[in-house]
Motif scaffolding. Structure first.
Motif, PDB file in Angstrom:
ATOM      1  N   ASP A 227       0.523  -1.343  -0.106  1.00  0.00           N
ATOM      2  CA  ASP A 227       0.065   0.213  -0.097  1.00  0.00           C
ATOM      3  C   ASP A 227       0.806   0.839   0.011  1.00  0.00           C
ATOM      4  N   ASP A 253      -5.877  -5.231  -8.228  1.00  0.00           N
ATOM      5  CA  ASP A 253      -6.873  -4.456  -7.658  1.00  0.00           C
ATOM      6  C   ASP A 253      -7.499  -3.581  -6.819  1.00  0.00           C
ATOM      7  N   ARG A 254      -6.272  -4.016  -5.685  1.00  0.00           N
ATOM      8  CA  ARG A 254      -5.638  -3.296  -4.091  1.00  0.00           C
ATOM      9  C   ARG A 254      -5.431  -1.830  -4.832  1.00  0.00           C
ATOM     10  N   LEU A 256      -5.786  -0.315  -7.690  1.00  0.00           N
ATOM     11  CA  LEU A 256      -6.287   0.725  -8.535  1.00  0.00           C
ATOM     12  C   LEU A 256      -7.510   1.052  -6.896  1.00  0.00           C
ATOM     13  N   GLU A 257      -8.045   0.134  -6.643  1.00  0.00           N
ATOM     14  CA  GLU A 257      -8.739   0.935  -5.182  1.00  0.00           C
ATOM     15  C   GLU A 257      -8.348   1.959  -4.475  1.00  0.00           C
ATOM     16  N   LEU A 258      -6.827   1.832  -4.300  1.00  0.00           N
ATOM     17  CA  LEU A 258      -6.045   3.143  -3.330  1.00  0.00           C
ATOM     18  C   LEU A 258      -6.057   4.224  -4.183  1.00  0.00           C
ATOM     19  N   LYS A 260      -8.033   5.393  -6.506  1.00  0.00           N
ATOM     20  CA  LYS A 260      -9.296   5.749  -6.950  1.00  0.00           C
ATOM     21  C   LYS A 260      -9.260   6.764  -5.840  1.00  0.00           C
ATOM     22  N   ARG A 261      -8.987   5.812  -4.209  1.00  0.00           N
ATOM     23  CA  ARG A 261      -9.350   6.680  -3.086  1.00  0.00           C
ATOM     24  C   ARG A 261      -8.401   8.158  -3.419  1.00  0.00           C
ATOM     25  N   GLU A 262      -7.324   8.122  -3.643  1.00  0.00           N
ATOM     26  CA  GLU A 262      -6.148   9.179  -3.398  1.00  0.00           C
ATOM     27  C   GLU A 262      -7.108  10.109  -4.489  1.00  0.00           C
ATOM     28  N   THR A 268      -9.919   6.024 -13.784  1.00  0.00           N
ATOM     29  CA  THR A 268     -10.941   4.968 -14.623  1.00  0.00           C
ATOM     30  C   THR A 268      -9.620   4.056 -14.416  1.00  0.00           C
ATOM     31  N   GLN A 269     -10.345   2.801 -14.413  1.00  0.00           N
ATOM     32  CA  GLN A 269     -10.121   1.533 -15.029  1.00  0.00           C
ATOM     33  C   GLN A 269     -10.377   0.997 -16.104  1.00  0.00           C
TER      34      GLN A 269
END
Length: 279
Positions: A227, A253-254, A256-258, A260-262, A268-269
């Protein structure tokens, strides 16, 4: 300017998916194909999407891994005339110690594929930018010490005298100018970003000083990253002033999730069939 995702790992109803990447890029009347995935799946999706592979003006291979190169025969079968640009260091010699094994396993271009299509290949130098079409440029890696990253990531080159850590000299970045102005914003297309986005944006910035970076498109090679490493990449993207990030394939995936959060609203995926319009 339009970028169409022809193949990516993400599933997309009605389209073939596979571990790999292929992008069709159009700027005005100029069409460039970046990578071919690992099979002919990109060509099947192109037909569904109405992308005419016979109308492509040039093709680029981002680096010497199977999941970007092995579909090239399908492109050559569809388009009998345009050249394929690739690094002068691109060869069938890439291996890895990852994917659940401590022993090196081959991740390179299918043996014999480069020789089979040698007449279509156009080698670009590893020490200077090459313009392949109006507004399209191939930028090599010039960052020092990338072999250290290759060694840390378990990526190897097979040489006559044994194994060498991969310094990614075989990897190139495709850079597109949004218009014909001298200070036109740039779109960076980096299929796997093994060198890291900070190195890539620094290389592009040196090649094209004082240009805005409108978008970064491609994989970020973060699927096995911590992370902390992903958050560092998010900070690097902000520092570089990149307005939009379109990512998938080897990002994970992980990560990408981070991201998008930051970077809310900026990430965009990628998925097969996605059409990206950048003005």
């Amino acid at each position: 300017m339009n970028i169409t995702v022809l193949v990516d790992n993400a599933t997309s109803e009605g389209y073939c998916s596979e571990w790999g990447l292929s992008l069709h890029v159009q700027r005005g009347d100029t069409r460039v194909l970046l990578d071919f995935g690992q099979s002919g799946a990109f060509a099947q999706n192109a037909a569904k999407l109405g992308v005419d592979l016979t109308a492509v003006d040039a093709a680029v291979l981002s680096h010497a891994h199977y999941d970007h190169a092995d579909g090239m025969a399908s492109f050559f079968a569809a388009n009998a005339h345009v050249p394929l640009y690739l690094s002068d260091s691109c060869a069938e010699n890439c291996w890895s110690t990852k994917a659940g094994t401590s022993e090196p396993h081959y991740i390179g271009i299918h043996p014999g594929l480069l020789e089979c299509h040698a007449k279509r290949l156009r080698r670009v130098p590893t020490n200077q930018v090459t313009t392949i079409a109006p507004g399209f440029h191939v930028v090599p890696h010039t960052t020092a010490g990338l072999a250290n990253k290759g060694q840390r990531d378990g990526m190897l080159l097979q040489a006559q005298d044994g194994w060498l850590p991969d310094g990614f000299a075989h990897e190139v970045t495709l850079v597109m100018e949004l218009d014909d102005a001298k200070d036109a914003p740039l779109v960076i297309l980096s299929s796997c970003s093994h060198a890291g986005p900070a190195a890539i944006t620094d290389e592009v910035g040196k090649a094209f000083p004082h240009r805005k970076m409108a978008a970064f498109v491609g994989g970020l090679h973060l699927m096995n990253s911590s992370d902390e490493e992903v958050l560092r990449v998010a900070r690097d993207i902000v520092t570089a002033g990149i307005e939009h990030v379109y990512t998938g394939h080897c990002t994970g995936d992980r990560a990408l999730e981070l991201l998008k959060r930051e970077l809310p609203g900026r990430v965009t995926q990628l998925h097969p069939g996605l059409s990206i319009i950048i003005a």
